[in-house]
Design a protein around this motif. Structure first.
Motif, PDB file in Angstrom:
ATOM      1  N   PRO A 114       0.809  -1.229   0.000  1.00  0.00           N
ATOM      2  CA  PRO A 114       0.000   0.000   0.000  1.00  0.00           C
ATOM      3  C   PRO A 114       0.837   1.271   0.000  1.00  0.00           C
ATOM      4  CG  PRO A 114       0.108  -0.921   2.205  1.00  0.00           C
ATOM      5  CD  PRO A 114       0.769  -1.929   1.301  1.00  0.00           C
ATOM      6  N   LEU A 115       0.228   2.356  -0.454  1.00  0.00           N
ATOM      7  CA  LEU A 115       0.766   3.698  -0.282  1.00  0.00           C
ATOM      8  C   LEU A 115       0.000   4.305   0.888  1.00  0.00           C
ATOM      9  CD1 LEU A 115       2.600   6.005  -1.321  1.00  0.00           C
ATOM     10  CD2 LEU A 115       0.691   6.724  -2.772  1.00  0.00           C
ATOM     11  N   VAL A 116       0.689   4.497   1.993  1.00  0.00           N
ATOM     12  CA  VAL A 116       0.056   4.996   3.212  1.00  0.00           C
ATOM     13  C   VAL A 116       0.100   6.522   3.196  1.00  0.00           C
ATOM     14  CG1 VAL A 116       0.105   4.921   5.733  1.00  0.00           C
ATOM     15  CG2 VAL A 116       0.776   2.913   4.423  1.00  0.00           C
ATOM     16  N   THR A 117      -1.000   7.151   3.578  1.00  0.00           N
ATOM     17  CA  THR A 117      -1.093   8.604   3.478  1.00  0.00           C
ATOM     18  C   THR A 117      -1.361   9.233   4.837  1.00  0.00           C
ATOM     19  OG1 THR A 117      -3.444   8.498   2.964  1.00  0.00           O
ATOM     20  CG2 THR A 117      -1.913   8.477   1.105  1.00  0.00           C
ATOM     21  N   GLY A 118      -1.008  10.509   4.935  1.00  0.00           N
ATOM     22  CA  GLY A 118      -1.261  11.282   6.139  1.00  0.00           C
ATOM     23  C   GLY A 118      -1.223  12.758   5.799  1.00  0.00           C
ATOM     24  N   GLY A 119      -1.346  13.595   6.817  1.00  0.00           N
ATOM     25  CA  GLY A 119      -1.332  15.035   6.584  1.00  0.00           C
ATOM     26  C   GLY A 119      -2.578  15.489   5.852  1.00  0.00           C
ATOM     27  N   ILE A 121       7.131   6.040   9.520  1.00  0.00           N
ATOM     28  CA  ILE A 121       7.819   7.245   9.032  1.00  0.00           C
ATOM     29  C   ILE A 121       6.843   8.399   8.847  1.00  0.00           C
ATOM     30  CG2 ILE A 121       7.700   6.899   6.516  1.00  0.00           C
ATOM     31  CD1 ILE A 121      10.729   7.735   6.499  1.00  0.00           C
ATOM     32  N   LEU A 122       5.542   8.131   8.862  1.00  0.00           N
ATOM     33  CA  LEU A 122       4.588   9.236   8.860  1.00  0.00           C
ATOM     34  C   LEU A 122       4.739  10.089  10.117  1.00  0.00           C
ATOM     35  CD1 LEU A 122       1.227   7.752   7.515  1.00  0.00           C
ATOM     36  CD2 LEU A 122       2.830   9.248   6.320  1.00  0.00           C
ATOM     37  N   GLY A 123       5.228   9.474  11.217  1.00  0.00           N
ATOM     38  CA  GLY A 123       5.481  10.246  12.430  1.00  0.00           C
ATOM     39  C   GLY A 123       6.537  11.306  12.202  1.00  0.00           C
ATOM     40  N   PHE A 124       7.611  10.947  11.474  1.00  0.00           N
ATOM     41  CA  PHE A 124       8.625  11.932  11.104  1.00  0.00           C
ATOM     42  C   PHE A 124       8.021  12.980  10.185  1.00  0.00           C
ATOM     43  CE2 PHE A 124      11.746  13.156   7.790  1.00  0.00           C
ATOM     44  CZ  PHE A 124      12.576  13.942   8.571  1.00  0.00           C
ATOM     45  N   GLY A 125       7.172  12.533   9.262  1.00  0.00           N
ATOM     46  CA  GLY A 125       6.522  13.480   8.362  1.00  0.00           C
ATOM     47  C   GLY A 125       5.724  14.529   9.109  1.00  0.00           C
ATOM     48  N   ALA A 151       6.274  18.620   8.450  1.00  0.00           N
ATOM     49  CA  ALA A 151       5.266  19.181   7.533  1.00  0.00           C
ATOM     50  C   ALA A 151       4.160  19.866   8.314  1.00  0.00           C
ATOM     51  CB  ALA A 151       4.693  18.075   6.656  1.00  0.00           C
ATOM     52  N   GLY A 152       3.861  21.089   7.931  1.00  0.00           N
ATOM     53  CA  GLY A 152       2.770  21.821   8.555  1.00  0.00           C
ATOM     54  C   GLY A 152       1.455  21.602   7.833  1.00  0.00           C
ATOM     55  N   GLU A 153       0.514  22.496   8.069  1.00  0.00           N
ATOM     56  CA  GLU A 153      -0.795  22.392   7.436  1.00  0.00           C
ATOM     57  C   GLU A 153      -0.669  22.528   5.926  1.00  0.00           C
ATOM     58  OE1 GLU A 153      -3.571  25.128   9.054  1.00  0.00           O
ATOM     59  OE2 GLU A 153      -3.362  24.392  11.115  1.00  0.00           O
ATOM     60  N   GLY A 154      -1.530  21.840   5.225  1.00  0.00           N
ATOM     61  CA  GLY A 154      -1.563  21.945   3.778  1.00  0.00           C
ATOM     62  C   GLY A 154      -0.579  21.057   3.056  1.00  0.00           C
ATOM     63  N   VAL A 155       0.110  20.179   3.788  1.00  0.00           N
ATOM     64  CA  VAL A 155       1.100  19.291   3.182  1.00  0.00           C
ATOM     65  C   VAL A 155       0.616  17.850   3.274  1.00  0.00           C
ATOM     66  CG1 VAL A 155       3.478  18.475   3.214  1.00  0.00           C
ATOM     67  CG2 VAL A 155       2.974  20.865   3.775  1.00  0.00           C
ATOM     68  N   ALA A 156       0.502  17.195   2.127  1.00  0.00           N
ATOM     69  CA  ALA A 156       0.127  15.781   2.089  1.00  0.00           C
ATOM     70  C   ALA A 156       1.365  14.919   2.306  1.00  0.00           C
ATOM     71  CB  ALA A 156      -0.521  15.446   0.746  1.00  0.00           C
ATOM     72  N   LEU A 157       1.195  13.810   2.988  1.00  0.00           N
ATOM     73  CA  LEU A 157       2.277  12.863   3.243  1.00  0.00           C
ATOM     74  C   LEU A 157       1.950  11.549   2.545  1.00  0.00           C
ATOM     75  CD1 LEU A 157       2.679  13.486   7.096  1.00  0.00           C
ATOM     76  CD2 LEU A 157       3.921  14.605   5.220  1.00  0.00           C
TER      77      LEU A 157
END
Length: 222
Positions: A15-20, A43-47, A51-57
């Motif tokens: 999968p491609l895992v997403t966040g932000g 690694i989404l935790g590091f992201g 990354a602030g608001e408006g940034v997709a991970l």
């Protein structure tokens, strides 16, 4: 994990895992590439730190949590098909952001350890103007690095001033300092705007200075 290193594209079904931020609403995107034994979700935790608001991970997942079996310093063929499959997974994540309407110069790539090796290799093999590249405790893949090999493969393409950050310890047990400098040399030859920082006695990890620098890179692309 559901995957294993079988077939020619071992990571292809992962999968491609997403966040932000949602991609449809995002101003920028960061592709995050995890290290050996870690996960896309971890690694989404590091992201979230960079990354602030408006940034997709966007974080691709390696089959069995490992992108390739051996040291990145071994001959390339000993790490196939994992290496090539991993590069495709990184490319697919970048393409996902672009397809959602985020221009490449607002797509940043960041990786740690094995993920840093893949991220740097992908950018060097696919030069264009990215939003940025963060290589944290990693470097280009192969037994030896030849700048001309990358320039020939680029066939005139350029990073066009892409900001790149390379951070590593001087005593990292997995990443020789020399390889970090060789990676800097290649990215600079491809017209990247490279900052390299070597940290005395750090070991294999990510420190606050790196987080601060990469956070600034992300903020600059929004």
């Amino acid at each position: 994990m559901t995957g294993s290193h079988a077939g020619e594209d071992p990571h292809g079904e992962e999968p491609l895992v997403t966040g932000g931020a949602d991609l449809a609403d995002a101003d920028a995107a960061v592709v995050l590439v995890h290290g050996r034994g870690a996960t896309a979700r971890s690694i989404l935790g590091f992201g979230g730190q960079i990354a602030g608001e408006g940034v997709a991970l966007l974080a691709p997942q390696a089959a069995a949590n490992t992108w390739y079996p051996n040291s990145f310093l071994q001959p390339v063929e000993t790490n196939e098909p994992g290496r090539s499959s991993g590069l495709r997974a990184v490319g697919n994540a970048v393409e996902t952001a672009v397809d959602a309407g985020i221009p490449t110069d607002r797509v940043l790539l960041a990786g740690f350890s094995q993920g840093a090796c893949l991220a740097s290799e992908f950018v060097a093999r696919n030069p264009t103007r990215y939003g940025g590249l963060a290589v944290l405790s990693g470097g280009l893949i192969g037994e030896s690095i030849d700048v001309d090999d990358y320039l020939d493969a680029a066939d005139g393409a350029s990073l066009d001033g892409t900001p790149a950050f390379l951070g590593c310890s001087d005593v990292d047990p997995h990443i020789p300092e020399e390889r970090v400098h060789e990676t800097d040399e290649v990215l600079t030859a491809l017209d990247g705007d490279v900052t390299t920082r070597i940290y005395e006695g750090m070991g294999h990890g990510i420190n606050d200075d790196e987080i601060e620098f990469v956070s600034g890179m992300v903020a600059d692309r929004r």
